[in-house]
Structures are given as C-alpha cells and as structure tokens.
Design an enzyme around this catalytic site. Structure first.
Site: not given
Length: 302
Positions: A21, A99, A130
C-alpha cells in the site's frame, strides 16, 4: 510448472506476490507496465473514513539505499473510493485488498464496515503502523493493548472476510504485538511497515521533510524486516506476509525462507514499475532450478 498458489487467512492467491500500500496507487496507474491479473493481490493506497490532505511538502526524500516518506495517508475517503474508484478496479483477476487506517478505533471499524459489502474487495489490511500521521496510525501499533483494541473492533465490523494487520517495526517486541492481534481475530499479519528515520539538509540546516521525521523504506531496511518476519513466523499460527526492501526475486525468496507465506513489493515499484512481474518469473524459475513442486515447501525452511 511449480504450484505458486498460497493461502493467506482463507484467501487463496495464485502466487505470493502482492503490492505494498502507498506504492501502487489504485493499481490502474500501473496497467501500462504490467498485467495486474498476474499478481497474487494488489493492495491499494491507504483509505480512511474521512478525506485526508496529507502532510505539507516536501514529504519525500531519497536516502542511501532507500527513501523517506511522510505523505500522511492522503486520500479522498472511503465513500469516494466506493463510489468512484472501486467500480473501475473491482474486476481484475488479481484480488483487491484495501489498506485501512484511522484516527481512532471507531474510524477503523466504520471504514471496515463500509467496505465489507463490496464483493470485489477480498480482504482488508489494517494499518496500525503508519509513522507519518499525528493521530492514530503507529500509535495503535506500538502497544499490545492498542493493537488488540483496533483488531477486535475491526474484526467485529468485518466478519467472515480476510483480515490482515500491518505491524510496525518501531517496537520493542514485534512478536508480542503479532500475538496480540492474532488473539483478537487477525487472519494474517504483514510486516514490516517503515522504520522511523530523519534526514537533514546540511546547507540549509533544517530537515528535508516538513514533518522532520518520516518512514524509511527500501533495501536499507531489508535485513531488519527479514529478522522480524523470522521472529513473528515462529511466534504465531497465522500466515505472515513479508515486506521491506524487496527489490527482486532473490529478496522475495529470502523472506519466504524466513517464514513469510506471501510478500509485498513497495519502494521497488518506483524504481521499476514492472518489478512484480519479474519477481513472479523468478519464483517460477527458482522452483524449477531447485526441483520444488510447490512453493509452500520453502516457507520457513531455513
């Protein structure tokens, strides 16, 4: 020809090669370069409940043997995806995986709930790792309690379909995080996401990125990723998806030998848009050269 098909938490892939992703757009951008139908699956860019503008520029910088990014999950939100993008990409033979990220547990769950009815979305990958957003993201992936809470909520909102949880390497024990999400219903884990890094412009005496720090990816992180995949594969009973600096077929096989049942290719897509096809070809050749009839035979066999 060897059998290249693998099973990831109930999802049957025609081969182990997926895209990471954030490096593959929505797939359609790569159609001039590759046959998407040959991929095991393609994972589209991070999708959130509400639109996100992402971080200020500059938000990408090249580093030795890699790159730093701080894009910040820029996207138009899940409803825009469902209405405008999904109809264009839902009919590829390759499995479509979305994602999913969020600012809080409720956002994750609601995004997953809205994606659940889509027949063309075969799985979701929940991004609790992230490092480039101020809210959510890695904050959930650095503690067992946070990782477990997100996984439990998403599992309830996304029943009966494959749930992959993407793990952060920026932790003291990634195996403990993996066990926590497995206990709450994850069908698979993918790792690693980017490592926290920083780069400074020595002439201007300020960071290259607007956010100061960002996520390091590329071949520089591969030895760390291989080690973590090996650790997690020994710690859980669900399939492991390996990623982090895979640039060619040899790298992909290395991850599978360490315990990954499938792999994702990320940064290499920027270098060579056709890299995924070359990796699939390499896997076929590798199996032939080594007399392997089923690629599953090599998973974790070191």
């Amino acid at each position: 020809m060897a059998n290249l098909s693998v099973n990831i938490g109930g999802l049957e892939l025609q081969n182990p090669v997926m895209t990471a992703s954030g490096t593959f757009g929505y797939g359609e951008e790569f159609t001039p370069f590759i046959d998407i139908n040959r991929l095991g699956a393609y994972i589209i860019k991070g999708t959130t409940l509400n639109p996100r503008q992402g971080n200020d520029y500059p938000r990408m910088v090249e580093t030795p043997a890699g790159m730093l990014n701080a894009v910040g999950l820029q996207n138009k939100g899940v409803d825009y995806f469902i209405e405008h993008i999904y109809p264009r990409i839902k009919d590829y033979k390759s499995h479509l995986i979305v994602n999913v990220s969020g600012a809080n547990v409720e956002d994750y769950a609601e995004t997953a709930r809205r994606l659940h009815p889509l027949d063309g979305v075969k799985a979701i990958e929940v991004n609790i790792s992230c490092p480039n957003v101020k809210e959510g993201g890695m904050a959930f992936g650095t503690t067992t309690s946070g990782a477990a809470a997100v996984t439990k909520a998403v599992r309830e909102a996304y029943p009966g379909k494959t749930l992959i949880v993407k793990l952060s390497p920026n932790v003291t024990s990634i195996a403990d995080i993996a066990r926590a999400v497995e206990a709450e219903g994850a069908d698979s884990v993918s790792l690693i996401n980017t490592l926290m890094g920083m780069s400074i412009d020595v002439e201007k005496r300020r960071p290259h990125l607007s956010t100061v720090t960002g996520g390091l990816s590329g071949p520089a992180v591969r030895p760390v990723a291989v080690r973590m995949v090996w650790q997690v594969a020994k710690a859980v009973n669900i399939p492991v998806v390996g990623l982090g600096g895979i640039m060619n077929g040899r790298d992909a096989i290395e991850f599978m030998l360490a315990g990954a049942r499938a792999i994702e290719i990320g940064t290499a897509n920027f270098v060579d848009p056709a890299v995924t096809m070359k990796v699939i070809d390499y896997m076929e050749d590798y199996c032939q050269r080594h007399g392997i009839s089923d690629i599953n035979e090599i998973v974790g066999c070191i």
